[in-house]
Design an enzyme around this catalytic site. Sequence first.
Site, PDB file in Angstrom:
ATOM      1  N   GLN A 207       0.834  -1.200   0.000  1.00  0.00           N
ATOM      2  CA  GLN A 207       0.000   0.000   0.000  1.00  0.00           C
ATOM      3  C   GLN A 207       0.875   1.259   0.000  1.00  0.00           C
ATOM      4  OE1 GLN A 207      -3.179   0.129  -0.381  1.00  0.00           O
ATOM      5  NE2 GLN A 207      -4.109  -1.754   0.364  1.00  0.00           N
ATOM      6  N   ASP A 261      -2.445 -16.709  -3.523  1.00  0.00           N
ATOM      7  CA  ASP A 261      -2.188 -15.732  -4.588  1.00  0.00           C
ATOM      8  C   ASP A 261      -1.629 -16.478  -5.799  1.00  0.00           C
ATOM      9  OD1 ASP A 261      -1.820 -12.391  -4.361  1.00  0.00           O
ATOM     10  OD2 ASP A 261      -0.860 -13.351  -6.074  1.00  0.00           O
ATOM     11  N   ASP A 314      -8.378  -8.636  -0.685  1.00  0.00           N
ATOM     12  CA  ASP A 314      -7.916  -7.293  -1.055  1.00  0.00           C
ATOM     13  C   ASP A 314      -7.386  -7.379  -2.483  1.00  0.00           C
ATOM     14  OD1 ASP A 314      -6.988  -4.737  -1.217  1.00  0.00           O
ATOM     15  OD2 ASP A 314      -5.382  -4.967   0.263  1.00  0.00           O
ATOM     16  N   CYS A 342      -9.975  -0.672  -3.315  1.00  0.00           N
ATOM     17  CA  CYS A 342      -9.532   0.694  -3.624  1.00  0.00           C
ATOM     18  C   CYS A 342     -10.272   1.239  -4.840  1.00  0.00           C
ATOM     19  CB  CYS A 342      -8.025   0.729  -3.870  1.00  0.00           C
ATOM     20  SG  CYS A 342      -7.491  -0.263  -5.280  1.00  0.00           S
TER      21      CYS A 342
END
EC number: 2.1.1.-
Length: 389
Positions: A207, A261, A314, A342
């Site tokens: 981030q 992931d 996320d 986001c």
Amino acid sequence: MESINDVSEICLQLVNLNYSDQLDFKLNLIKQYIPNLLTNQVIASPLVDNYRNKLRFDIGLSNHDLITIGYSLPKKKNTHRYVYSSISMKHLHPKMIQIVSKIELFLRTHEQSWYSIKHGETLLPSMTIRTSFHTEDVMIIFKFKGPQNETVINYFSSDIFYEIIESIEINIVIEFSDCRKIVKGHNYIHEKLDDYIFKITDESFFQVNTLATEVLYNKVLELTMKYIKPTGQDILFDLCCGTGTIGIYLSKIFTKVFGIDIKQSSIIDANHNKLLNNIPNIEFICNPIENVLEKLISECLEKNPDSTFFAVVDPPRTGMHGGVQNTINNCPNLEYLIYVSCNVVTFKRDMEILGKQFEAIETICLDLFPHTPHCELIVVLKKIDLSIY
């Protein structure tokens, strides 16, 4: 003719608004996509100016025929392809301003043919700076348009270069078309988030607002503790886990954490961060979520039928990929999902599918991107009990 003001307003579209008005703007923008938003405020960033820990800069000619490190306008608006100085922009970390100024001076006073202002197209189009707020680490990644070149390597490892940048301790990487070369130090930095420390490589996602990220992760932790029903067999799935930051942050309240992931380099970094923080109860898996999530839940239930499951996701700005939404919907034992986003547009799109099985019960909006329209959403989704319908 385009100007530095044009560039500033493209990078920082809300820079001319006072900060409270920026937060109102963000809230109203989110409500355009989510009219029934479960909150009426956007939590402010702890740092409004100088907050970025990573930025990419263009390198090229200014409108004064000087090599400049900064920003250029999009091609359709930039008839001259000028690059405008970035050092007055409000989002730059102070070390970035210092580094950009010194390297810009070096490029101007030790000009080379491969990026010379006398040539039409530079072979050194951009550089990225990654810096930290808690460890003082800095890394520069130069992008070179061509294969590995010893002249370029020697240029950025010369005594003259280090004399100009003086006391700044930096790691330097050059990204060639065929490889990445570490010129000085390492291809990573370290950053702390509260009590945890993370390795951030030249390719890692992290981030961009460190201080606001600490607020973000603490809010995710608070929401998780609010809705989890501890059984002693509580299992968390950190979906799109990246370098493992959220899973590591939440690991202390779960019996077991699985981070999933598809990017191998992210999983390598995540495993390093696991060891760095001495987290024994987390396992990172390099695989599409669609291939492993349901299988992992089944295996956990076979070992312990009393296992309870919680998930946090996320995803990147583009949202969930492939069939991840349907995979999550097909997990009846997954009662809660915290979606960190986001991008309200892709969140709304993903909810068109997730909303068939989940409903939003709590939302927090947090500003990670002052002076821009962007905002972070934390949405708690609870499995709908379809038996009552």
